[in-house]
Design an enzyme around this catalytic site. Sequence first.
Site, short mmCIF file in Angstrom:
data_model
loop_
_atom_site.label_atom_id
_atom_site.label_comp_id
_atom_site.label_asym_id
_atom_site.label_seq_id
_atom_site.Cartn_x
_atom_site.Cartn_y
_atom_site.Cartn_z
N LYS A 8 0.80 -1.23 0.00
CA LYS A 8 0.00 0.00 0.00
C LYS A 8 0.83 1.28 0.00
CE LYS A 8 -4.22 -1.87 2.10
NZ LYS A 8 -5.26 -1.67 3.10
N LYS A 37 -13.12 2.56 -7.70
CA LYS A 37 -12.71 3.75 -6.94
C LYS A 37 -11.23 3.66 -6.59
CE LYS A 37 -14.10 1.94 -2.38
NZ LYS A 37 -12.75 1.93 -1.76
N LYS A 66 -14.70 -1.97 1.35
CA LYS A 66 -13.40 -2.27 0.74
C LYS A 66 -12.34 -1.29 1.27
CE LYS A 66 -15.12 -5.46 -1.99
NZ LYS A 66 -16.33 -5.72 -1.18
N ASP A 67 -11.09 -1.68 1.12
CA ASP A 67 -9.98 -0.86 1.59
C ASP A 67 -10.00 0.53 0.95
OD1 ASP A 67 -9.15 -3.84 1.40
OD2 ASP A 67 -7.80 -3.00 2.89
N LYS A 68 -9.54 1.53 1.72
CA LYS A 68 -9.46 2.89 1.19
C LYS A 68 -8.21 3.05 0.32
CE LYS A 68 -9.22 7.79 2.57
NZ LYS A 68 -7.99 8.16 1.82
#
Length: 292
Positions: A8, A37, A66-68
């Site tokens: 990430k 997104k 969901k993950d940012k």
Amino acid sequence: PGTGGHIKELPEDFVVEEIPSYEPVGEGDHLFLKIKKRDRTTDEIARRIADVAELKPMEIGFAGRKDKRAITTQWFSVPADRSIQQLESIQSEDVQILDHGLHGNKLRTGHVSANRFTITIRGVSEDAEERAREILNEIERFGLPNAFGPQRFGRRGENPKQVLTWLRGKRRPPKNKGRLKMLFSSFQSMLFNDLLRIRLERDLFVHALLGDIMKLHERGGMFLAEEREGLDERLERKEISPTGPIFGAKMWWPESEAKELESEILAKVDVTLEQLDKFKKAGKGTRRPIRL
């Protein structure tokens, strides 16, 4: 940085694709939107849809958060009387509508088959591939601890601490039902992770306790381990796994040794069953396998 590298660093390093339980069928009372997104939370997109469609946030459906810090693709639903032309204004450089269609259902939490991940790990050591293969061999042999990830606990892990203040009567819980459930779920997840950590430390990951509630992986049911004979062999064959507590008023409790262990978890945070019962609408409780 350690030799294992990091994830990430960029949103592009963590790509998640939702695999839905079902897709649009062409008719129904709900309009489904497949949205891609970048570096945005699911709740942020849901609020944007609600604003554009002039709806209440609770009218927006989705199967899971969901993950940012990622690039994620997932489905949302809105009442079918909203037009796709009206909703297209949510699009930007970081938000795209990839597909849409009608369905009879409103999307709800859990209406998802799986999530597909493509993860880039940066800053790895020269022997990273060899080490990764060794780890994968261990996972194939024993399975993977089924822990909840850190994103569930909020920034600096504060979410479960908020719940403890409600349970102890020091603060009122939020009125928003969605936020109440999300925060309570983070508290349940923290306790499950504590149980999983203890079982790993005590070599009880692929070993049964008397009174464990076991998950049948192939058939999907659960059963109470009233005797230990033959269980460890079935665990090694990955036919079954022990389950851990998602604490709540209606949770199926184990018995004997397993119950003693799970009672320890609640005792550590000084929470009683009576306190949990007051929040049964936020989370009634269930069981979760301790390994994948």
